[in-house]
Design an enzyme around this catalytic site. Structure first.
Site, PDB file in Angstrom:
ATOM      1  N   LYS A  20       0.842  -1.196   0.000  1.00  0.00           N
ATOM      2  CA  LYS A  20       0.000   0.000   0.000  1.00  0.00           C
ATOM      3  C   LYS A  20       0.877   1.245   0.000  1.00  0.00           C
ATOM      4  O   LYS A  20       1.873   1.314   0.733  1.00  0.00           O
ATOM      5  CB  LYS A  20      -0.896  -0.024   1.236  1.00  0.00           C
ATOM      6  CG  LYS A  20      -1.922   1.104   1.318  1.00  0.00           C
ATOM      7  CD  LYS A  20      -2.815   0.908   2.535  1.00  0.00           C
ATOM      8  CE  LYS A  20      -3.883   1.970   2.643  1.00  0.00           C
ATOM      9  NZ  LYS A  20      -4.803   1.725   3.785  1.00  0.00           N
ATOM     10  N   SER A  97      -9.604   1.709   3.310  1.00  0.00           N
ATOM     11  CA  SER A  97      -8.867   2.473   2.322  1.00  0.00           C
ATOM     12  C   SER A  97      -7.905   1.638   1.476  1.00  0.00           C
ATOM     13  O   SER A  97      -7.402   2.103   0.457  1.00  0.00           O
ATOM     14  CB  SER A  97      -8.065   3.572   3.028  1.00  0.00           C
ATOM     15  OG  SER A  97      -7.092   3.017   3.911  1.00  0.00           O
ATOM     16  N   SER A 121      -9.741  -0.554   7.408  1.00  0.00           N
ATOM     17  CA  SER A 121      -9.197  -0.362   6.060  1.00  0.00           C
ATOM     18  C   SER A 121      -8.566  -1.584   5.425  1.00  0.00           C
ATOM     19  O   SER A 121      -8.260  -1.569   4.236  1.00  0.00           O
ATOM     20  CB  SER A 121      -8.185   0.791   6.070  1.00  0.00           C
ATOM     21  OG  SER A 121      -8.849   2.023   6.136  1.00  0.00           O
TER      22      SER A 121
END
Length: 374
Positions: A20, A97, A121
């Site tokens: 990420k 997210s 997330s």
């Protein structure tokens, strides 16, 4: 773009790892999915601390994945780098997210992906994309070199297509990690207001795994959610408001809308923090009766992208985080894994919750459930 913000060389034989783009990778700028950050981002001078095990194991970092900007919201949309496409249905949100990380493993572009989880997330995009995810215990995985959001809630953990991939991911984060030899014997079922077919899907998965399940009465959901929301919004504002104010045209409207709510919650911050220890203990006391807890990850199926509007945004966020964020406040580890739901082609998602540093037992139990429902 969409799934990845930066693609990297995949030469080698180690596991393919997607990272990420809030986690520093040496030689690559970290954008946090934000145009405002990207404009001045220089290549990272060192890897984030959590990548040490992956480097030692020869993992191939295939790229840095897209995300909801600044890792702030659970939707997974991104106005700057494109929105990762939900592999189940392009009309649905991918969840956030850590949206790019979820889509990368769902599409077979990575064996494992690293995400962050501050309020759901990792678990929410895992649920939206029908993969598995692990929110680690607060403090178990080092956060040096990881872009912060709400520092007292932030965690890093693995995402994968299967539970075996989560085990691989944990071994990359913590060399030597192995799951427990046996699954949990006794599971505490927390009832929720999720859609009936989702509640039934969770029950059927636990039954198929032949686990000893008992229903627990616990009245801590509302208090935990209020504590989480207050801490999250005030810490996120402290972290990101200066960036948003300095670059109003390079930060998304959804973030500005969310940050604007912080002032309404800030007066309650001291009360929230004063309640936190007693509330945490009320949750931990449940582990005196059972080894793990079980409930849905999401109370609904993934919302449609077309239904996201400035007027609906906050209500959607509240709905899909109501059974995830409170466990960030608790600091406890949680898994998310797909389970079949009757009458629909969309899977539901089972969330297992363990005591702090209970990842070994969580993964052994999630593996038992996965094998039973295949």
């Amino acid at each position: 773009m969409g799934t990845f913000i930066t693609r990297l060389d995949t030469a080698g034989t180690g596991p393919r790892l997607a990272v990420k783009d809030i986690i520093d990778v040496k030689g690559v700028p970290t954008t946090a999915g934000s145009r405002a950050v990207e404009q001045s981002a220089a290549p990272a001078t060192a890897d984030a601390a959590c990548l040490a095990g992956a480097r030692a194991a020869g993992a191939r970092i295939v790229g840095k994945t897209n995300l909801h900007e600044l890792a702030m919201l659970p939707l997974g949309t991104n106005p700057w780098f494109g929105t990762p496409v939900n592999p189940l249905d392009p009309a649905l949100i991918p969840g956030g997210s850590s949206s790019g990380s979820a889509v990368a493993v769902a599409n077979g572009e990575a064996d494992v992906a690293l995400g962050s989880d501050t309020g759901g997330s990792i678990r929410i995009p895992a649920a939206c994309c029908a993969i598995t995810g692990l929110k680690t215990s607060y403090g178990r995985v080092p956060l040096g070199g990881v872009w912060p959001l709400a520092p007292s809630l932030d965690t890093v953990g693995p995402m994968a297509a299967t539970v075996a991939g989560l085990v691989t991911g944990m071994a990359l984060l913590e060399p030597g990690f192995t799951p427990a030899r046996r699954p949990a014997r006794r599971i505490g079922r927390l009832r929720t207001t999720a859609r009936p077919e989702i509640e039934q899907a969770v029950d059927e998965a636990l039954k198929a795994a032949e686990l000893d399940v008992v229903t627990l009465d616990w009245d801590g959901f509302a208090t935990g959610t209020n504590i989480f929301t207050t801490i999250f919004l005030t810490e996120a504002w402290d972290t990101d408001h200066s960036l948003a104010e300095a670059h109003p045209d390079s930060v998304g409207e959804d973030l500005r809308q969310t940050l604007s709510m912080a002032e309404a919650f800030r007066p309650g911050l001291d009360d929230a923090r004063s309640q936190l220890a007693a509330w945490q203990q009320s949750l931990l006391d449940l582990f005196g009766q059972v080894e793990l807890l079980a409930l849905p990850t999401l109370p609904v199926f993934p919302p449609r992208l077309e239904d996201l509007t400035p007027d609906s945004l906050i209500n959607v966020i509240i709905e899909i985080t109501q059974y995830t964020g409170l466990f960030n406040a608790a600091g406890t580890p949680c898994t998310a894994q797909p389970v079949r739901a009757a009458g629909t082609s969309m899977p539901a998602s089972l969330q297992l919750v363990g005591p702090p540093r209970g990842e070994e037992l969580l993964l052994a139990t999630a593996r038992r459930v996965e094998a039973a429902i295949r």
